[in-house]
Write an enzyme that holds these catalytic residues in place. Sequence first.
Site, PDB file in Angstrom:
ATOM      1  N   ARG A 205       0.830  -1.415   0.000  1.00 52.30           N
ATOM      2  CA  ARG A 205       0.126  -0.067  -0.099  1.00 52.30           C
ATOM      3  C   ARG A 205       0.905   1.313  -0.158  1.00 52.30           C
ATOM      4  O   ARG A 205       0.557   2.020  -0.838  1.00 52.30           O
ATOM      5  CB  ARG A 205      -1.074  -0.087   1.146  1.00 52.30           C
ATOM      6  CG  ARG A 205      -2.085  -1.137   0.837  1.00 52.30           C
ATOM      7  CD  ARG A 205      -3.039  -0.906   2.278  1.00 52.30           C
ATOM      8  NE  ARG A 205      -2.184  -1.327   3.652  1.00 52.30           N
ATOM      9  CZ  ARG A 205      -2.978  -1.491   4.788  1.00 52.30           C
ATOM     10  NH1 ARG A 205      -4.301  -1.380   4.806  1.00 52.30           N
ATOM     11  NH2 ARG A 205      -1.984  -1.707   5.882  1.00 52.30           N
ATOM     12  N   ALA A 206       1.968   1.151   1.047  1.00 52.14           N
ATOM     13  CA  ALA A 206       2.644   2.616   0.876  1.00 52.14           C
ATOM     14  C   ALA A 206       3.453   2.660  -0.222  1.00 52.14           C
ATOM     15  O   ALA A 206       3.642   3.886  -0.968  1.00 52.14           O
ATOM     16  CB  ALA A 206       3.779   2.505   2.317  1.00 52.14           C
ATOM     17  N   GLU A 207       3.957   1.707  -1.010  1.00 55.75           N
ATOM     18  CA  GLU A 207       4.751   1.762  -2.309  1.00 55.75           C
ATOM     19  C   GLU A 207       3.741   2.343  -3.232  1.00 55.75           C
ATOM     20  O   GLU A 207       4.142   3.040  -4.068  1.00 55.75           O
ATOM     21  CB  GLU A 207       5.310   0.331  -2.597  1.00 55.75           C
ATOM     22  CG  GLU A 207       6.463   0.191  -1.578  1.00 55.75           C
ATOM     23  CD  GLU A 207       6.839  -1.223  -1.645  1.00 55.75           C
ATOM     24  OE1 GLU A 207       7.970  -1.652  -1.255  1.00 55.75           O
ATOM     25  OE2 GLU A 207       6.132  -1.962  -2.324  1.00 55.75           O
ATOM     26  N   ASP A 272       9.100 -10.615   0.379  1.00 52.76           N
ATOM     27  CA  ASP A 272       9.681 -11.510  -0.163  1.00 52.76           C
ATOM     28  C   ASP A 272       9.127 -13.073  -0.525  1.00 52.76           C
ATOM     29  O   ASP A 272       9.272 -13.723  -1.536  1.00 52.76           O
ATOM     30  CB  ASP A 272      11.080 -11.731   0.515  1.00 52.76           C
ATOM     31  CG  ASP A 272      11.845 -10.558   0.538  1.00 52.76           C
ATOM     32  OD1 ASP A 272      11.861  -9.692  -0.291  1.00 52.76           O
ATOM     33  OD2 ASP A 272      12.646 -10.471   1.444  1.00 52.76           O
TER      34      ASP A 272
END
Length: 318
Positions: A205-207, A272
Amino acid sequence: MAESGAAAVPADTSPDFSSARVLVAGDLMLDRYWFGEVSRISPEAPVPVVRVARSEERLGGAANVAFNAAVLGAHATLVGVIGDDEPGARIEALAAGCGIELHAARDAQVPTTIKLRVIGRNQQLLRVDFEQAPGEPMLARTAQAVREALPSCGVLVLSDYGKGALARIDELIALARDANRTVIVDPKGDDYGAYAGATILTPNRAELREVVGSWRDEADLRARAQALRESLDVRYLLLTRSEEGMTLFSADGVVDVAAQAREVYDVSGAGDTVVAVLASMIAAGRPVDEAVRLANRAAGIVVGKLGTAAATRRELFG
Protein backbone atom coordinates in the site's frame (compact mmCIF):
# COMPACT_ATOMS: atom_id res chain seq x y z
CA MET A 1 -15.04 -9.41 -12.29
CA ALA A 2 -14.74 -9.28 -8.50
CA GLU A 3 -14.07 -12.22 -6.27
CA SER A 4 -12.94 -12.89 -2.72
CA GLY A 5 -11.62 -15.77 -0.70
CA ALA A 6 -8.57 -17.23 1.02
CA ALA A 7 -9.14 -20.95 1.13
CA ALA A 8 -6.19 -23.20 1.88
CA VAL A 9 -4.85 -25.39 -0.88
CA PRO A 10 -5.85 -29.01 -0.21
CA ALA A 11 -2.86 -31.27 0.40
CA ASP A 12 -3.91 -33.69 -2.33
CA THR A 13 -3.77 -30.90 -4.96
CA SER A 14 -0.59 -29.23 -3.76
CA PRO A 15 1.77 -28.33 -6.62
CA ASP A 16 4.94 -30.20 -7.48
CA PHE A 17 7.67 -27.60 -7.27
CA SER A 18 10.48 -29.97 -8.22
CA SER A 19 10.24 -28.90 -11.86
CA ALA A 20 9.83 -25.18 -11.07
CA ARG A 21 12.90 -23.15 -11.97
CA VAL A 22 12.98 -19.60 -10.64
CA LEU A 23 15.64 -16.98 -11.41
CA VAL A 24 15.96 -14.19 -8.83
CA ALA A 25 18.03 -11.06 -9.45
CA GLY A 26 18.36 -8.03 -7.23
CA ASP A 27 19.85 -6.55 -4.10
CA LEU A 28 21.61 -9.24 -2.06
CA MET A 29 21.83 -8.68 1.69
CA LEU A 30 22.99 -10.41 4.82
CA ASP A 31 20.51 -10.05 7.67
CA ARG A 32 22.20 -10.19 11.07
CA TYR A 33 20.38 -10.44 14.38
CA TRP A 34 21.83 -9.80 17.82
CA PHE A 35 19.62 -11.10 20.63
CA GLY A 36 20.02 -10.11 24.25
CA GLU A 37 18.48 -8.94 27.49
CA VAL A 38 17.77 -5.38 28.56
CA SER A 39 18.20 -4.75 32.27
CA ARG A 40 19.30 -1.13 32.51
CA ILE A 41 19.55 2.25 30.81
CA SER A 42 22.93 3.48 29.67
CA PRO A 43 24.53 6.17 31.90
CA GLU A 44 25.95 7.73 28.72
CA ALA A 45 22.59 8.40 27.01
CA PRO A 46 18.90 7.57 27.63
CA VAL A 47 19.06 4.32 25.66
CA PRO A 48 18.72 0.68 26.75
CA VAL A 49 21.84 -1.44 27.21
CA VAL A 50 21.51 -4.80 25.44
CA ARG A 51 23.71 -7.62 26.68
CA VAL A 52 24.03 -9.75 23.56
CA ALA A 53 23.63 -13.47 24.28
CA ARG A 54 23.42 -14.93 20.77
CA SER A 55 23.39 -13.98 17.11
CA GLU A 56 21.88 -15.27 13.86
CA GLU A 57 22.55 -14.69 10.18
CA ARG A 58 19.98 -15.06 7.41
CA LEU A 59 19.72 -14.38 3.71
CA GLY A 60 18.09 -11.01 3.09
CA GLY A 61 16.72 -8.94 0.21
CA ALA A 62 16.68 -10.79 -3.10
CA ALA A 63 18.50 -13.67 -1.39
CA ASN A 64 15.51 -14.13 0.91
CA VAL A 65 13.26 -14.47 -2.15
CA ALA A 66 15.47 -17.27 -3.45
CA PHE A 67 15.49 -18.87 0.01
CA ASN A 68 11.69 -18.86 0.15
CA ALA A 69 11.50 -20.50 -3.28
CA ALA A 70 14.07 -23.12 -2.29
CA VAL A 71 12.16 -23.96 0.90
CA LEU A 72 9.12 -24.80 -1.24
CA GLY A 73 11.24 -27.18 -3.30
CA ALA A 74 11.74 -25.01 -6.39
CA HIS A 75 15.13 -24.77 -8.07
CA ALA A 76 16.29 -21.23 -7.26
CA THR A 77 19.05 -19.43 -9.15
CA LEU A 78 20.22 -16.17 -7.58
CA VAL A 79 22.05 -13.29 -9.28
CA GLY A 80 23.41 -10.14 -7.66
CA VAL A 81 26.45 -8.37 -6.24
CA ILE A 82 28.35 -9.03 -3.02
CA GLY A 83 31.52 -7.56 -1.60
CA ASP A 84 34.84 -9.38 -1.51
CA ASP A 85 34.48 -9.68 2.25
CA GLU A 86 33.35 -11.90 5.12
CA PRO A 87 29.62 -11.00 4.86
CA GLY A 88 29.74 -11.85 1.16
CA ALA A 89 31.28 -15.21 1.99
CA ARG A 90 28.50 -15.80 4.51
CA ILE A 91 25.87 -15.18 1.83
CA GLU A 92 27.64 -17.71 -0.39
CA ALA A 93 27.71 -20.27 2.42
CA LEU A 94 24.08 -19.74 3.42
CA ALA A 95 22.93 -19.97 -0.21
CA ALA A 96 24.86 -23.20 -0.73
CA GLY A 97 23.42 -24.60 2.48
CA CYS A 98 19.85 -24.33 1.24
CA GLY A 99 20.51 -25.43 -2.32
CA ILE A 100 20.44 -22.04 -4.05
CA GLU A 101 22.50 -21.76 -7.23
CA LEU A 102 24.30 -18.47 -6.67
CA HIS A 103 25.91 -16.38 -9.41
CA ALA A 104 27.19 -13.36 -7.50
CA ALA A 105 29.58 -10.77 -8.86
CA ARG A 106 32.22 -9.99 -6.23
CA ASP A 107 33.01 -6.28 -6.00
CA ALA A 108 36.23 -5.53 -4.15
CA GLN A 109 35.35 -1.82 -4.06
CA VAL A 110 31.90 -2.14 -2.45
CA PRO A 111 31.07 -3.90 0.83
CA THR A 112 28.27 -6.44 1.07
CA THR A 113 24.96 -4.92 2.16
CA ILE A 114 24.15 -5.78 5.78
CA LYS A 115 21.07 -5.15 7.88
CA LEU A 116 21.92 -5.56 11.56
CA ARG A 117 18.98 -5.78 13.95
CA VAL A 118 19.38 -5.61 17.73
CA ILE A 119 16.64 -7.50 19.57
CA GLY A 120 15.94 -7.11 23.30
CA ARG A 121 13.11 -8.89 25.10
CA ASN A 122 11.79 -10.07 21.73
CA GLN A 123 11.47 -6.48 20.49
CA GLN A 124 13.55 -4.86 17.77
CA LEU A 125 15.39 -1.96 19.40
CA LEU A 126 17.65 -0.83 16.60
CA ARG A 127 18.53 -1.52 12.96
CA VAL A 128 21.88 -0.55 11.49
CA ASP A 129 22.33 -0.65 7.69
CA PHE A 130 25.65 -0.96 5.85
CA GLU A 131 25.24 -0.37 2.12
CA GLN A 132 26.82 1.14 -0.98
CA ALA A 133 25.63 0.98 -4.58
CA PRO A 134 27.66 -1.23 -6.95
CA GLY A 135 29.53 0.26 -9.90
CA GLU A 136 28.77 -0.05 -13.60
CA PRO A 137 31.07 -3.07 -14.21
CA MET A 138 29.11 -5.07 -11.62
CA LEU A 139 25.80 -4.09 -13.25
CA ALA A 140 27.10 -5.36 -16.58
CA ARG A 141 28.15 -8.65 -14.99
CA THR A 142 24.73 -8.99 -13.35
CA ALA A 143 22.98 -8.47 -16.69
CA GLN A 144 25.23 -11.08 -18.30
CA ALA A 145 24.50 -13.58 -15.52
CA VAL A 146 20.76 -13.08 -16.02
CA ARG A 147 21.17 -13.50 -19.78
CA GLU A 148 23.00 -16.80 -19.29
CA ALA A 149 20.63 -18.23 -16.67
CA LEU A 150 17.34 -17.14 -18.26
CA PRO A 151 16.97 -19.92 -20.86
CA SER A 152 16.82 -22.61 -18.16
CA CYS A 153 14.36 -20.75 -15.88
CA GLY A 154 10.62 -20.30 -16.24
CA VAL A 155 10.15 -17.13 -14.19
CA LEU A 156 12.39 -14.12 -13.51
CA VAL A 157 11.94 -12.26 -10.21
CA LEU A 158 13.48 -8.80 -9.94
CA SER A 159 13.72 -7.88 -6.26
CA ASP A 160 14.37 -4.15 -6.08
CA TYR A 161 15.33 -2.82 -2.65
CA GLY A 162 16.72 0.40 -4.09
CA LYS A 163 20.35 -0.49 -3.26
CA GLY A 164 21.53 -0.14 -6.86
CA ALA A 165 21.89 -3.71 -8.12
CA LEU A 166 18.91 -3.22 -10.46
CA ALA A 167 19.86 0.17 -11.87
CA ARG A 168 19.51 -1.38 -15.34
CA ILE A 169 16.28 -3.22 -14.60
CA ASP A 170 14.67 -2.13 -17.87
CA GLU A 171 17.31 -4.14 -19.75
CA LEU A 172 16.60 -7.22 -17.65
CA ILE A 173 12.85 -6.95 -18.29
CA ALA A 174 13.54 -6.65 -22.02
CA LEU A 175 15.74 -9.76 -21.91
CA ALA A 176 12.97 -11.74 -20.23
CA ARG A 177 10.30 -10.50 -22.60
CA ASP A 178 12.41 -11.44 -25.59
CA ALA A 179 12.77 -14.92 -24.08
CA ASN A 180 9.00 -15.10 -23.44
CA ARG A 181 9.49 -15.45 -19.68
CA THR A 182 7.20 -14.27 -16.89
CA VAL A 183 8.73 -11.30 -15.06
CA ILE A 184 7.71 -10.49 -11.49
CA VAL A 185 8.96 -7.19 -10.05
CA ASP A 186 8.92 -6.26 -6.37
CA PRO A 187 9.18 -2.47 -6.88
CA LYS A 188 10.74 0.43 -5.02
CA GLY A 189 10.60 4.23 -5.26
CA ASP A 190 8.12 6.68 -6.76
CA ASP A 191 8.85 6.16 -10.47
CA TYR A 192 7.76 2.85 -11.97
CA GLY A 193 8.71 3.78 -15.53
CA ALA A 194 11.68 1.39 -15.51
CA TYR A 195 9.31 -1.51 -14.71
CA ALA A 196 7.31 -1.10 -17.93
CA GLY A 197 6.67 -4.38 -19.68
CA ALA A 198 6.89 -6.59 -16.60
CA THR A 199 4.29 -9.32 -16.20
CA ILE A 200 3.45 -8.73 -12.54
CA LEU A 201 4.16 -5.83 -10.17
CA THR A 202 3.76 -6.44 -6.42
CA PRO A 203 3.70 -3.12 -4.52
CA ASN A 204 2.38 -2.80 -1.00
CA ARG A 205 0.00 0.00 0.00
CA ALA A 206 2.69 2.51 0.96
CA GLU A 207 4.67 1.83 -2.22
CA LEU A 208 1.63 2.22 -4.46
CA ARG A 209 0.63 5.43 -2.69
CA GLU A 210 4.05 6.91 -3.50
CA VAL A 211 3.30 6.44 -7.19
CA VAL A 212 -0.44 7.09 -7.63
CA GLY A 213 -1.17 9.28 -4.59
CA SER A 214 -3.73 8.75 -1.85
CA TRP A 215 -7.08 7.28 -2.83
CA ARG A 216 -10.43 8.41 -1.49
CA ASP A 217 -12.15 5.04 -1.45
CA GLU A 218 -12.04 1.58 -2.98
CA ALA A 219 -13.40 2.73 -6.34
CA ASP A 220 -10.74 5.43 -6.55
CA LEU A 221 -8.03 2.91 -5.66
CA ARG A 222 -9.17 0.55 -8.39
CA ALA A 223 -9.23 3.30 -10.98
CA ARG A 224 -5.73 4.50 -10.07
CA ALA A 225 -4.25 0.99 -9.92
CA GLN A 226 -5.72 -0.01 -13.26
CA ALA A 227 -4.56 3.22 -14.89
CA LEU A 228 -1.02 2.60 -13.63
CA ARG A 229 -1.07 -1.01 -14.80
CA GLU A 230 -2.24 -0.03 -18.28
CA SER A 231 0.26 2.83 -18.61
CA LEU A 232 3.13 0.45 -17.83
CA ASP A 233 1.89 -2.36 -20.08
CA VAL A 234 1.86 -4.69 -17.06
CA ARG A 235 -0.44 -7.70 -17.20
CA TYR A 236 -1.08 -7.93 -13.44
CA LEU A 237 -0.68 -5.55 -10.54
CA LEU A 238 -0.85 -7.36 -7.20
CA LEU A 239 -1.41 -4.98 -4.31
CA THR A 240 -0.48 -6.42 -0.90
CA ARG A 241 -2.64 -4.79 1.75
CA SER A 242 -1.52 -6.22 5.08
CA GLU A 243 -4.59 -6.86 7.24
CA GLU A 244 -6.81 -6.24 4.19
CA GLY A 245 -5.28 -9.12 2.24
CA MET A 246 -4.40 -8.69 -1.42
CA THR A 247 -5.99 -7.33 -4.58
CA LEU A 248 -5.08 -8.51 -8.08
CA PHE A 249 -5.73 -6.04 -10.91
CA SER A 250 -5.75 -7.13 -14.55
CA ALA A 251 -7.56 -6.47 -17.82
CA ASP A 252 -10.09 -9.12 -16.71
CA GLY A 253 -11.05 -7.14 -13.63
CA VAL A 254 -10.26 -7.26 -9.93
CA VAL A 255 -9.79 -10.20 -7.55
CA ASP A 256 -9.81 -9.53 -3.79
CA VAL A 257 -8.27 -12.11 -1.47
CA ALA A 258 -9.04 -11.76 2.23
CA ALA A 259 -6.17 -11.83 4.72
CA GLN A 260 -5.55 -14.93 6.80
CA ALA A 261 -6.49 -14.30 10.43
CA ARG A 262 -3.12 -14.50 12.23
CA GLU A 263 -1.27 -12.56 14.90
CA VAL A 264 1.29 -10.25 13.29
CA TYR A 265 4.68 -10.52 14.96
CA ASP A 266 7.08 -9.15 12.33
CA VAL A 267 6.37 -8.05 8.74
CA SER A 268 10.05 -8.21 7.71
CA GLY A 269 10.42 -10.13 4.48
CA ALA A 270 6.72 -10.81 3.94
CA GLY A 271 6.92 -9.23 0.48
CA ASP A 272 9.82 -11.54 -0.36
CA THR A 273 7.66 -14.53 0.54
CA VAL A 274 4.81 -13.28 -1.64
CA VAL A 275 6.93 -12.95 -4.78
CA ALA A 276 8.73 -16.24 -4.12
CA VAL A 277 5.47 -18.17 -3.82
CA LEU A 278 4.01 -16.41 -6.87
CA ALA A 279 7.08 -17.23 -8.94
CA SER A 280 7.28 -20.84 -7.77
CA MET A 281 3.61 -21.48 -8.46
CA ILE A 282 3.74 -19.93 -11.94
CA ALA A 283 6.97 -21.81 -12.74
CA ALA A 284 5.17 -24.99 -11.65
CA GLY A 285 2.43 -24.29 -14.19
CA ARG A 286 -0.27 -23.06 -11.82
CA PRO A 287 -2.62 -20.17 -12.77
CA VAL A 288 -2.04 -16.70 -11.39
CA ASP A 289 -5.21 -16.54 -9.27
CA GLU A 290 -4.25 -19.79 -7.51
CA ALA A 291 -0.71 -18.48 -7.05
CA VAL A 292 -2.03 -15.30 -5.44
CA ARG A 293 -4.16 -17.22 -2.96
CA LEU A 294 -1.23 -19.36 -1.88
CA ALA A 295 1.04 -16.30 -1.65
CA ASN A 296 -1.54 -14.67 0.60
CA ARG A 297 -1.60 -17.74 2.82
CA ALA A 298 2.20 -17.80 2.97
CA ALA A 299 2.36 -14.11 3.92
CA GLY A 300 -0.02 -14.78 6.79
CA ILE A 301 2.35 -17.44 8.05
CA VAL A 302 5.64 -15.53 7.86
CA VAL A 303 4.35 -12.40 9.62
CA GLY A 304 3.94 -14.61 12.68
CA LYS A 305 7.69 -15.31 12.70
CA LEU A 306 10.62 -13.15 13.74
CA GLY A 307 12.60 -11.50 10.96
CA THR A 308 13.11 -12.77 7.44
CA ALA A 309 11.57 -16.24 7.27
CA ALA A 310 9.83 -18.68 4.94
CA ALA A 311 6.60 -20.65 4.88
CA THR A 312 7.22 -24.38 4.64
CA ARG A 313 5.27 -26.87 2.55
CA ARG A 314 3.86 -28.42 5.73
CA GLU A 315 2.60 -25.03 6.93
CA LEU A 316 1.02 -24.29 3.55
CA PHE A 317 -0.48 -27.66 2.70
CA GLY A 318 -0.73 -29.51 6.01
